[in-house]
Design a protein around this motif. Structure first.
Motif, PDB file in Angstrom:
ATOM      1  N   GLY A 148      77.745-102.514 -50.272  1.00  0.00           N
ATOM      2  CA  GLY A 148      76.819-101.969 -48.877  1.00  0.00           C
ATOM      3  C   GLY A 148      76.147-100.356 -50.142  1.00  0.00           C
ATOM      4  N   THR A 149      76.399-100.430 -51.360  1.00  0.00           N
ATOM      5  CA  THR A 149      75.454-100.002 -51.491  1.00  0.00           C
ATOM      6  C   THR A 149      74.736 -99.873 -52.347  1.00  0.00           C
ATOM      7  OG1 THR A 149      77.112 -97.335 -51.459  1.00  0.00           O
ATOM      8  CG2 THR A 149      75.655 -96.988 -53.543  1.00  0.00           C
ATOM      9  N   LEU A 150      75.054-101.307 -53.109  1.00  0.00           N
ATOM     10  CA  LEU A 150      73.485-102.365 -53.971  1.00  0.00           C
ATOM     11  C   LEU A 150      72.616-102.564 -52.916  1.00  0.00           C
ATOM     12  CD1 LEU A 150      72.931-103.005 -56.464  1.00  0.00           C
ATOM     13  CD2 LEU A 150      74.674-104.558 -56.066  1.00  0.00           C
ATOM     14  N   ASP A 151      73.727-103.132 -52.269  1.00  0.00           N
ATOM     15  CA  ASP A 151      72.343-103.896 -51.255  1.00  0.00           C
ATOM     16  C   ASP A 151      71.292-103.144 -50.975  1.00  0.00           C
ATOM     17  OD1 ASP A 151      73.841-106.115 -51.118  1.00  0.00           O
ATOM     18  OD2 ASP A 151      74.897-106.055 -48.684  1.00  0.00           O
ATOM     19  N   MET A 152      71.678-101.410 -50.322  1.00  0.00           N
ATOM     20  CA  MET A 152      70.522-100.546 -50.107  1.00  0.00           C
ATOM     21  C   MET A 152      69.740-100.448 -50.800  1.00  0.00           C
ATOM     22  SD  MET A 152      71.475 -96.866 -48.135  1.00  0.00           S
ATOM     23  CE  MET A 152      72.347 -96.624 -49.794  1.00  0.00           C
ATOM     24  N   LEU A 153      70.271 -99.969 -52.119  1.00  0.00           N
ATOM     25  CA  LEU A 153      69.973-100.165 -53.258  1.00  0.00           C
ATOM     26  C   LEU A 153      68.629-101.456 -53.463  1.00  0.00           C
ATOM     27  CD1 LEU A 153      71.675 -97.989 -55.548  1.00  0.00           C
ATOM     28  CD2 LEU A 153      70.333 -97.336 -54.288  1.00  0.00           C
ATOM     29  N   ILE A 154      68.785-101.785 -53.394  1.00  0.00           N
ATOM     30  CA  ILE A 154      67.729-103.300 -53.566  1.00  0.00           C
ATOM     31  C   ILE A 154      67.310-103.451 -52.135  1.00  0.00           C
ATOM     32  CG2 ILE A 154      67.873-105.885 -53.832  1.00  0.00           C
ATOM     33  CD1 ILE A 154      70.338-105.930 -54.443  1.00  0.00           C
ATOM     34  N   LEU A 155      67.527-102.884 -51.185  1.00  0.00           N
ATOM     35  CA  LEU A 155      66.250-103.002 -50.220  1.00  0.00           C
ATOM     36  C   LEU A 155      65.404-101.822 -50.646  1.00  0.00           C
ATOM     37  CD1 LEU A 155      68.689-103.726 -46.631  1.00  0.00           C
ATOM     38  CD2 LEU A 155      67.391-105.775 -48.482  1.00  0.00           C
ATOM     39  N   ARG A 156      65.898-100.453 -50.265  1.00  0.00           N
ATOM     40  CA  ARG A 156      64.839 -99.486 -50.635  1.00  0.00           C
ATOM     41  C   ARG A 156      63.837 -99.978 -52.113  1.00  0.00           C
ATOM     42  NH1 ARG A 156      62.743 -95.588 -48.756  1.00  0.00           N
ATOM     43  NH2 ARG A 156      61.976 -94.056 -50.489  1.00  0.00           N
ATOM     44  N   THR A 157      64.274-100.831 -52.563  1.00  0.00           N
ATOM     45  CA  THR A 157      63.483-100.791 -54.250  1.00  0.00           C
ATOM     46  C   THR A 157      62.301-101.797 -53.411  1.00  0.00           C
ATOM     47  OG1 THR A 157      65.275-100.725 -55.531  1.00  0.00           O
ATOM     48  CG2 THR A 157      63.486-102.209 -56.683  1.00  0.00           C
ATOM     49  N   LEU A 158      62.890-102.660 -52.878  1.00  0.00           N
ATOM     50  CA  LEU A 158      61.848-104.260 -52.314  1.00  0.00           C
ATOM     51  C   LEU A 158      60.522-103.828 -51.094  1.00  0.00           C
ATOM     52  CD1 LEU A 158      63.893-107.048 -52.334  1.00  0.00           C
ATOM     53  CD2 LEU A 158      61.970-106.754 -54.195  1.00  0.00           C
ATOM     54  N   LEU A 159      60.946-101.964 -51.216  1.00  0.00           N
ATOM     55  CA  LEU A 159      60.300-101.636 -49.931  1.00  0.00           C
ATOM     56  C   LEU A 159      58.821-101.539 -50.850  1.00  0.00           C
ATOM     57  CD1 LEU A 159      61.533 -98.577 -47.914  1.00  0.00           C
ATOM     58  CD2 LEU A 159      60.144-100.583 -46.594  1.00  0.00           C
ATOM     59  N   TYR A 160      58.746-101.561 -52.321  1.00  0.00           N
ATOM     60  CA  TYR A 160      57.697-101.398 -53.010  1.00  0.00           C
ATOM     61  C   TYR A 160      57.048-102.251 -53.069  1.00  0.00           C
ATOM     62  CZ  TYR A 160      59.712 -96.681 -54.031  1.00  0.00           C
ATOM     63  OH  TYR A 160      60.663 -95.528 -54.080  1.00  0.00           O
ATOM     64  N   GLY A 161      56.979-103.539 -52.743  1.00  0.00           N
ATOM     65  CA  GLY A 161      56.771-104.826 -52.830  1.00  0.00           C
ATOM     66  C   GLY A 161      57.728-106.072 -53.751  1.00  0.00           C
ATOM     67  N   PRO A 162      57.318-107.321 -53.763  1.00  0.00           N
ATOM     68  CA  PRO A 162      58.300-108.229 -54.063  1.00  0.00           C
ATOM     69  C   PRO A 162      58.141-108.186 -55.530  1.00  0.00           C
ATOM     70  CG  PRO A 162      56.114-108.418 -53.329  1.00  0.00           C
ATOM     71  CD  PRO A 162      55.945-107.068 -53.504  1.00  0.00           C
ATOM     72  N   ALA A 163      59.594-108.303 -56.198  1.00  0.00           N
ATOM     73  CA  ALA A 163      59.837-108.039 -57.317  1.00  0.00           C
ATOM     74  C   ALA A 163      61.226-109.027 -58.288  1.00  0.00           C
ATOM     75  CB  ALA A 163      60.478-106.371 -57.934  1.00  0.00           C
ATOM     76  N   HIS A 164      60.954-109.733 -58.925  1.00  0.00           N
ATOM     77  CA  HIS A 164      62.308-110.034 -59.446  1.00  0.00           C
ATOM     78  C   HIS A 164      63.222-109.267 -59.855  1.00  0.00           C
ATOM     79  CE1 HIS A 164      61.104-109.373 -63.373  1.00  0.00           C
ATOM     80  NE2 HIS A 164      59.758-109.644 -63.573  1.00  0.00           N
ATOM     81  N   GLY A 165      64.323-109.929 -60.000  1.00  0.00           N
ATOM     82  CA  GLY A 165      65.410-110.066 -60.473  1.00  0.00           C
ATOM     83  C   GLY A 165      65.387-108.878 -61.219  1.00  0.00           C
ATOM     84  N   HIS A 166      65.259-108.928 -62.500  1.00  0.00           N
ATOM     85  CA  HIS A 166      64.920-108.322 -63.698  1.00  0.00           C
ATOM     86  C   HIS A 166      64.428-107.160 -63.499  1.00  0.00           C
ATOM     87  CE1 HIS A 166      65.241-106.945 -68.016  1.00  0.00           C
ATOM     88  NE2 HIS A 166      63.936-106.705 -67.931  1.00  0.00           N
ATOM     89  N   GLN A 167      63.430-107.035 -62.683  1.00  0.00           N
ATOM     90  CA  GLN A 167      62.328-105.593 -62.486  1.00  0.00           C
ATOM     91  C   GLN A 167      63.273-104.808 -61.117  1.00  0.00           C
ATOM     92  OE1 GLN A 167      59.612-107.851 -60.945  1.00  0.00           O
ATOM     93  NE2 GLN A 167      58.149-107.119 -62.764  1.00  0.00           N
ATOM     94  N   ILE A 168      63.849-105.800 -60.317  1.00  0.00           N
ATOM     95  CA  ILE A 168      64.753-104.805 -59.156  1.00  0.00           C
ATOM     96  C   ILE A 168      65.509-103.840 -59.984  1.00  0.00           C
ATOM     97  CG2 ILE A 168      66.379-104.760 -57.331  1.00  0.00           C
ATOM     98  CD1 ILE A 168      65.437-107.472 -56.553  1.00  0.00           C
ATOM     99  N   GLY A 169      66.583-104.912 -61.021  1.00  0.00           N
ATOM    100  CA  GLY A 169      67.295-104.016 -61.556  1.00  0.00           C
ATOM    101  C   GLY A 169      67.351-102.877 -62.693  1.00  0.00           C
ATOM    102  N   LYS A 170      66.262-102.360 -63.244  1.00  0.00           N
ATOM    103  CA  LYS A 170      64.943-101.768 -64.511  1.00  0.00           C
ATOM    104  C   LYS A 170      64.650-101.003 -63.785  1.00  0.00           C
ATOM    105  CE  LYS A 170      65.695-103.303 -68.656  1.00  0.00           C
ATOM    106  NZ  LYS A 170      66.980-102.350 -69.207  1.00  0.00           N
ATOM    107  N   HIS A 171      64.575-101.464 -61.788  1.00  0.00           N
ATOM    108  CA  HIS A 171      63.757 -99.799 -61.656  1.00  0.00           C
ATOM    109  C   HIS A 171      65.064 -99.299 -60.675  1.00  0.00           C
ATOM    110  CE1 HIS A 171      63.139 -98.230 -57.254  1.00  0.00           C
ATOM    111  NE2 HIS A 171      61.578 -98.158 -58.295  1.00  0.00           N
ATOM    112  N   ILE A 172      65.753 -99.868 -60.021  1.00  0.00           N
ATOM    113  CA  ILE A 172      67.405 -98.383 -60.021  1.00  0.00           C
ATOM    114  C   ILE A 172      67.846 -97.568 -61.315  1.00  0.00           C
ATOM    115  CG2 ILE A 172      69.758 -99.139 -59.738  1.00  0.00           C
ATOM    116  CD1 ILE A 172      68.307-101.177 -57.468  1.00  0.00           C
TER     117      ILE A 172
END
Length: 118
Positions: free
Chosen positions: A14-38
């Motif tokens: 649930g925590t990881l899901d929340m962090l991913i959702l929050r990251t995508l608020l900034y706009g579309p991203a591919h998996g590597h970008q999401i991971g690096k942002h976090i």
């Protein structure tokens, strides 16, 4: 090796899901970008492993919280699967953030009770 209890695994997912959702608020991203942002945002404290990140992205897609589409990267000559937050995902993020805040406040009251008394 220690086994994870269902509650603990659910909390971590649930925590990881929340962090991913929050990251995508900034706009579309591919998996590597999401991971690096976090990772960058947490000063490298949270290390995103493919074995956790991609199953989470697939889980979010199955729930309809994110949509995914293969697209050409603007700066590269290859396709990446870009994830986007859906309206359903935005609503879920509000729920997740509220629950996280309640949990963090409850833990803080136990860990630092003097702060509550002042």
């Amino acid at each position: 090796m220690a086994k994870h209890t269902p509650t603990r695994v659910g909390l971590l997912q649930g925590t990881l899901d929340m962090l991913i959702l929050r990251t995508l608020l900034y706009g579309p991203a591919h998996g590597h970008q999401i991971g690096k942002h976090i990772q960058r945002t947490t000063n490298e404290f949270l290390q995103m492993q493919h074995g956790s990140l991609y199953p989470a992205l697939h889980r979010l897609e199955e729930r309809g919280w994110v949509s995914a589409k293969w697209e050409m990267a603007p700066d590269r000559n290859r396709e990446f699967k870009y994830y986007r937050l859906t309206d359903k995902g935005k609503k879920q993020l509000v729920v997740e953030e509220s629950q996280w805040k309640q949990m963090a406040e409850a833990v803080a009251r136990v860990m630092w009770p003097a702060a509550e008394e002042s």
